[in-house]
Design a protein around this motif. Structure first.
Motif, short mmCIF file in Angstrom:
data_model
loop_
_atom_site.label_atom_id
_atom_site.label_comp_id
_atom_site.label_asym_id
_atom_site.label_seq_id
_atom_site.Cartn_x
_atom_site.Cartn_y
_atom_site.Cartn_z
N THR A 1 0.79 -1.20 0.09
CA THR A 1 -0.02 -0.09 0.13
C THR A 1 0.84 1.27 -0.03
OG1 THR A 1 -0.13 -0.30 2.40
CG2 THR A 1 -1.91 -1.14 0.97
N PRO A 2 0.23 2.35 -0.41
CA PRO A 2 1.16 3.73 -0.42
C PRO A 2 1.72 3.98 0.60
CG PRO A 2 -0.87 3.80 -1.88
CD PRO A 2 -1.16 2.55 -1.20
N ASP B 1 -3.20 -1.87 -2.76
CA ASP B 1 -2.71 -0.56 -3.34
C ASP B 1 -3.82 0.11 -4.10
OD1 ASP B 1 -0.72 1.36 -4.35
OD2 ASP B 1 -0.83 0.35 -5.96
N ARG C 1 -4.96 3.93 -2.54
CA ARG C 1 -4.26 5.15 -3.04
C ARG C 1 -5.11 6.32 -3.58
NH1 ARG C 1 -2.42 1.63 -8.12
NH2 ARG C 1 -4.35 2.02 -9.63
N PRO D 1 -1.05 8.63 -6.52
CA PRO D 1 -0.84 7.42 -6.25
C PRO D 1 -0.14 6.96 -5.24
CG PRO D 1 -0.26 7.72 -8.31
CD PRO D 1 -0.86 9.00 -7.86
N ASP D 2 1.07 7.70 -4.84
CA ASP D 2 2.12 7.24 -3.87
C ASP D 2 1.64 7.45 -2.36
OD1 ASP D 2 2.35 10.07 -4.32
OD2 ASP D 2 4.46 10.13 -3.73
#
Length: 421
Positions: free
Chosen positions: A342-343, A374, A378, A383-384
């Protein structure tokens, strides 16, 4: 009793002193029993001047009451004890189980748990022990109090540190039968000794969720069971599935490839013990790797350095670790679903490792399936990073809503069908 327990006992020339439960013998059909609740242990750092976070309560000659929530119903239960990191025998003078009625209180008439017909349980260093079968109606999702009156010299040497559940230690004496909470003056938020419950359910099976703090439920609401495995168990129940248990074996801070002085053995090392030796486990959901990526860059600390060793890893290193876990699981007939990392608001170099690992998880034919945590968490614009409503506030761990979203992202049919094969 497992072969590992028996070897530990006999190796110390102590076989005659340890109770051997007839229901846990090698002749017992393993398919009769299915894990309904469990946890994974980690050793407590043994050094002077520990931070308060790592100081264990005094339990010698006292009663420890721990609250657990089974995820599979049954009317016959047994309790699993572990002395995995012990240097001396684990001694429990009396053990009881009863329905919890809130806080440290329990229903009257707590059921006595025996080991080979005896109330006293002694587990050798490094060993483990199953109780005799206990007749008790276990209701999935309901709380149960397990009360252990500890030996006069017993100490904490291992625990599951982040339980997100308040447990209790009494004043000196045997208070295992007490229905009222008055004797239980001390609270703690770890789990010790009791590492599993199983019910007699030959047509059922268990899913093991294993990983780090995101599986462990770090920063979820205390006493509320809002970890994603909890939410997944509730989802199964809503869908009418009453024959699949979900067992949470995450350890906060855990890594795939390296042991830690605080965060447990590397997952590649503990997978056999924590997943494959549990009765009835047919599928594992694997979410691990973000700490391997991050701890290489955390600063070394004087004294207790929980993030040590600060080993750098590549995506190829992590993939090789996953492949080890998958091969070990497949040898034992257990299927593995890989979950994307996951981020975590990582800097570019570390983020590139996360993305490469996720690409392999999404496309690898070595896994039995994929769960895209993820994508579920996100922020579409960044998306990070975690979506704002799914972030607990530290940019790494989900909120209660984020953990719920993870449970909803699991492909239910694929995972349950895998567990049924």
């Amino acid at each position: 009793m497992t072969l590992r327990t028996l070897a530990a006992a006999c190796g110390a020339a102590l076989c005659a002193q340890f109770a051997i439960s007839p229901v846990a013998s090698a002749a017992d059909a393993p398919s009769r029993w299915v894990s309904t609740w469990g946890t994974a242990l980690q050793s407590i750092p043994q050094q002077a001047n520990l931070p308060p976070l790592y100081r264990a309560p005094v339990v010698a000659g006292r009663t420890v009451r721990q609250i657990v929530y089974p995820t599979l119903a049954g009317n016959s239960v047994r309790i699993h004890l572990s002395n995995e990191y012990g240097k001396t025998p684990l001694v429990i003078e009396a053990l009881r189980i009863a329905r919890s009625t809130g806080g440290a209180a329990q229903s009257s008439g707590a059921v006595t748990v025996t080991f080979g017909g005896k109330q006293r349980a002694t587990v050798p260093p490094g060993g483990e022990l199953d109780s005799d079968a206990v007749s008790l109606d276990i209701v999935a999702g309901a709380p149960y109090a397990i009360s252990s009156y500890m030996g006069a010299d017993q100490q904490f040497v291992a625990w599951h540190r982040v339980s997100s559940q308040v447990n209790y230690v009494s004043l000196p004496g045997n208070h295992a039968d007490d229905s009222m909470a008055g004797a239980f003056h001390q609270r703690f938020t770890q789990v010790a000794w009791v590492t599993g419950l199983s019910v007699e359910a030959p047509s059922s099976a268990a899913i093991a969720a294993i990983g780090d703090s995101i599986t462990d439920g770090m920063r979820s609401s205390l006493n509320e069971n809002h970890r994603w495995p909890d939410a997944f168990a509730r989802r199964l129940a809503r869908e009418g599935d009453r024959s699949t248990a979900v067992v949470n074996l995450g350890i906060s801070g855990n890594r795939l490839l390296n042991d830690s002085p605080c965060y447990g053995d590397a997952l590649v090392k503990r997978f056999g013990r924590d997943v494959l030796e549990r009765p009835g486990v047919k599928t594992a959901i694997l979410l691990i790797g973000i700490n391997d990526i991050n701890f290489s860059s955390t600063p070394a600390r004087a004294g207790l350095d929980c993030d040590s060793p600060h080993t750098s890893v590549t995506a190829a290193d992590l993939i090789a670790g996953y492949q080890r876990v998958i091969a070990e699981a497949h040898r034992r007939g257990v299927r593995v679903f890989g979950a994307t990392l996951t981020p975590a608001s990582l800097p570019p170099q570390r983020e590139s490792i996360r993305l490469a690992v996720n690409q392999w998880i999404r496309t690898s034919r070595e896994l039995d399936g994929m769960i895209d945590f993820d994508a579920a968490l996100r922020d579409p614009a960044q998306p990070d990073r975690l979506r704002r409503g799914f972030d607990s506030g530290d940019q790494i761990h989900p909120s209660d809503a984020g953990y719920a979203a993870m449970a909803e992202a699991i492909p239910l049919d694929a995972v349950v069908n895998s567990t049924r094969k």
